[in-house]
Design an enzyme around this catalytic site. Structure first.
Site, PDB file in Angstrom:
ATOM      1  CG  ASP A  57      71.963  80.703  38.521  1.00  0.00           C
ATOM      2  OD1 ASP A  57      72.576  81.770  38.643  1.00  0.00           O
ATOM      3  OD2 ASP A  57      72.064  79.980  37.525  1.00  0.00           O
ATOM      4  CG  HIS A  90      74.439  83.619  36.288  1.00  0.00           C
ATOM      5  ND1 HIS A  90      73.993  82.351  36.609  1.00  0.00           N
ATOM      6  CD2 HIS A  90      75.448  83.437  35.398  1.00  0.00           C
ATOM      7  CE1 HIS A  90      74.699  81.449  35.946  1.00  0.00           C
ATOM      8  NE2 HIS A  90      75.596  82.086  35.202  1.00  0.00           N
ATOM      9  CB  SER A  99      75.945  80.017  32.792  1.00  0.00           C
ATOM     10  OG  SER A  99      76.857  79.734  33.807  1.00  0.00           O
TER      11      SER A  99
END
Length: 751
Positions: free
Chosen positions: A153, A218, A544
């Protein structure tokens, strides 16, 4: 992650789309000449404008490429040293280099080279979600501490309290990885390893840090969703306050930063797979995917996850955010687990109160308080900046500079579409109302704002047109119960599988809407890129977010059954999934696959559909891959026994897909084998659910086991009249022993 490209493909995303999870601009292409210029600058060579233009012309014929998997040493020696960007060979052999088209052709023809393909970009795709699934927090010291989750990620923020290591012992002995500590990054006994990759120079110097540190948010969000420690009183400015935790808070984390401000490079993704496999991770989580479908031998996640599978590691992948359109799903390889996104039983409501007392319900994450004070309500189409020659239609979009400040200053402004609020903000509005079809998603803005439906937008325009002095106020967000949950959210990518339609995708669905989890304080705190507030926890939506929920559930199963194969863990999650209501999800299995994950049931599935590397090799051969193409994926000496293509029906998959041409007769036969992982002495009876126009025969209809680990095979035959202009017809087979229910969906559909 739901995405909208800005007009300038090299600028940061303007956060005006319906996704807004720490998002970047992922350009499809990035010219090689920038890298050549950077290389020459590093050598202190000054260049004229003419030289730069010449470099640009040359670079038009030069593409960053992979030459991957099985390579011999003379391949490397054939490359100029400066052309070689990265090599990896811990779990499979390969390298990344800048090659001209002629060099690509020459390298591809060399003995020992099995694949050469371009390095195109890949895009990134909770206080309530785990409780919604009735999945309790395990006690400290449970067997999860031996499970290592690898996260590919944007990195991680190690100082977050979600990743503290109090009570943890040293890393498991199987761990072979490292911690790259550049720029003050530190690991601990929770984050036991961290690496970063940037072969293609995608790091944004204004936002990124050259280390495993997450500056976007994220990666921290996904990691804490999967395995974050319990944190009390977590919230986004008081919204969604509660205990935030991951599914397996006692598991270890290994971080592989492959995404930057400029996107995610397939070269880096494959390098991270290579390292993670050698490092000793147990489960991999990857919330990103390719922009367009590609053959398995050309898709980096498919190749990387195949090698992970060979080494006993399950890869959990996000399905993508291109819904509700069909055949847009990402990460469709059968050896990977593909996760759709659905709602939880919590929603966020923001109310607009008009001067006539009428209340309009919308969604947002509005922590601002207007104290019930009413302000003039202005429709943006009536406030066009005439001085700049803006038309009412353009002004209705509320882009910066399109509105007249004289009309919008101190007013609540109604805009026709969802935006990042910058237009109304620059026009000195006190609040903002926007219309959007994304009513499942709550967005945060730097001003009092709310998103309403298109129908309610028409009601507001009518109120403005028929009222002499229209006014409105926006109230702070309230948390309410969503009695319809779970439903698949509109942005979640739908099947069928674009490459192998008879392999039903997605596999399962999990919470992916309005998820609160850890965040990087250097990440955005709202959809506006210039919002300089800092938050430790943020609420975002996307597949996600659903992917790490399944990652956590898979790690929970791995901890309980450390010897289970990736296919067995995947099967357990699929066959025990909670049945979704097709009346609330018109795309049925194309939206939710086998259903909504149930981690508690998945740890004791009764029977599993296992599969090995040999099974997937056989599948690829039947899909038409010849030996050469097969080796592009396997990286070994695998051979297809013949070049005769076949069906995907006999892959031992925990679902049944049947794709047909319009008007083609329904007739298919499937062979499946189940392994008993429940009671030693057990008998399973089959039960079939299918529309009456179809006949489903299971032979034999009863399976009797006398030992754990015993295998039994059965055949499924589906027949019926031709289907015409019917998108999908669903059914299922359930095997029950009085204690376990092993359910496999059936989907018959037109190509």
């Amino acid at each position: 992650m739901v995405k909208k490209k800005p007009r300038n493909s090299n600028a940061p995303i303007d956060f005006t789309s319906a996704d807004f999870e720490s998002y970047l601009d992922y350009s499809k292409h990035r010219s090689c000449w920038r890298h050549m210029v950077a290389h020459l600058h590093a050598q202190k060579k000054r260049m004229t404008k003419h030289e730069i233009e010449e470099i640009k012309k040359i670079s038009e014929f030069t593409t960053p490429c992979f030459a991957s998997l099985s390579l011999q040493s003379h391949v490397y020696s054939s490359l100029a040293k400066e052309s070689l960007l990265h090599s990896y060979g811990r779990s499979f052999n390969g390298f990344v280099a800048r090659l001209s088209d002629e060099e690509v052709a020459r390298i591809a023809d060399m003995e020992g080279v099995v694949s050469v393909f371009p390095n195109t970009k890949v895009q990134l795709h909770t206080t309530r979600s785990w409780d919604f699934m009735s999945f309790p927090e395990p006690p400290m010291g449970s067997y999860e501490g031996d499970v290592i989750i690898g996260m590919l990620d944007t990195g991680i923020w190690p100082e977050s309290v979600s990743f503290r290591d109090e009570g943890f012992g040293p890393p498991p002995a199987k761990w072979k990885g490292i911690c790259q500590t550049e720029n003050n990054f530190t690991c601990n006994n929770k984050i036991i390893g961290a690496r970063f990759y940037d072969t293609d120079n995608l790091a944004d110097p204004l936002r990124d840090t050259k280390s495993p540190r997450d500056t976007l948010g994220h990666g921290s969000h996904t990691a804490s969703t999967a395995a974050g420690r319990a944190v009390e009183n977590a919230s986004y400015y008081g919204i969604a306050s509660g205990i935030a935790r991951g599914g397996v808070p006692n598991a270890r984390l290994a971080v592989y930063k492959v995404c930057w401000g400029g996107g995610c490079s397939p070269a880096d993704i494959l390098a991270a797979f290579d390292d993670a496999i050698a490092d000793g991770v147990d489960i991999l989580s990857i919330s990103l995917g390719s922009e367009m479908p590609a053959a398995y031998n050309k898709e980096p996640v498919a190749i990387g996850s195949f090698h992970a599978m060979k080494n006993g590691i399950l890869t959990s992948c996000s399905a993508g955010n291109k819904g509700p359109y069909r055949r847009q799903i990402s990460n469709y390889a059968p050896w990977a687990l593909t996760v759709a996104a659905s709602t939880i039983d919590r929603s966020f409501v923001t109310k607009v109160v008009l001067g006539n007392g009428q209340t309009i319900l919308g969604t947002s994450l509005n922590n601002f308080h207007l104290d019930g004070t009413s302000f003039p309500l202005v429709y943006s189409g009536d406030a066009a900046n005439i001085t700049s020659a803006m038309s009412p239609n353009i002004a209705g979009i509320c882009f910066p500079g399109t509105l007249s400040t004289l009309k919008t200053r101190g007013a609540v402004v109604l805009c026709n579409i969802l935006s990042d609020s910058s237009g109304a903000f620059s026009a000195e509005a006190v609040g903002l109302i926007m219309a959007s079809p994304f009513d499942e998603i709550a967005f945060a803005f730097p001003v009092p704002a709310v998103v309403i439906s298109y129908d309610d937008r028409l009601k507001l325009i009518d109120y403005i047109r028929t009222t002499e002095y229209p006014t409105a106020t926006i109230l702070s967000t309230e948390t309410t119960t969503d009695v319809m949950a779970p439903t698949v959210v509109s942005f979640s990518s739908r099947g069928p599988n674009p490459i192998s339609p008879d392999i039903l995708k997605p596999d399962v669905t999990a919470p992916g809407s309005n998820i609160l989890a850890a965040w990087s304080p250097r990440g955005l705190s709202s959809v506006w890129v210039f919002d300089d507030r800092q938050v430790d926890y943020y609420i975002i939506s996307g597949t996600s977010m659903s992917c790490p929920h399944v990652t956590g559930a898979a790690a929970y199963i791995k901890a309980a059954h450390p010897t289970w194969s990736p296919a067995a863990i995947k099967s357990a999650l699929m066959t025990t999934a909670t049945i979704m209501d097709p009346r609330k999800n018109e795309d049925a299995e194309f939206a939710y696959g086998s259903g909504h994950i149930n981690p508690v049931k998945a740890v004791d599935p009764g029977l599993v559909f296992d599969a090995s590397e040999a099974d997937y090799v056989d599948f690829l051969c039947k899909q038409g891959y010849n030996t050469t193409h097969l080796r592009m994926i396997t990286g070994d000496s695998s051979v297809c026994p013949s070049n005769e293509p076949g069906k995907a029906w006999d892959l031992n998959y925990p679902s049944f897909g049947l794709s047909l041409l319009d008007g083609e007769p329904v007739q298919a036969s499937y062979l499946r084998t189940v392994t008993n992982v429940g009671s030693p002495n057990s008998t399973y009876h089959s039960h079939i659910t299918m529309p009456p126009s179809f006949a489903v025969l299971v032979e034999p209809p009863v399976l009797t086991f006398s030992d754990v680990g015993e295998k039994k095979s059965f055949k499924v035959i589906i027949t019926g009249s031709p289907i015409v202009q019917v998108p999908i017809i669903s059914g299922a087979i359930e095997w029950t022993d009085g204690n376990h229910v092993v359910r496999t969906p059936i989907a018959v559909f037109q190509q």
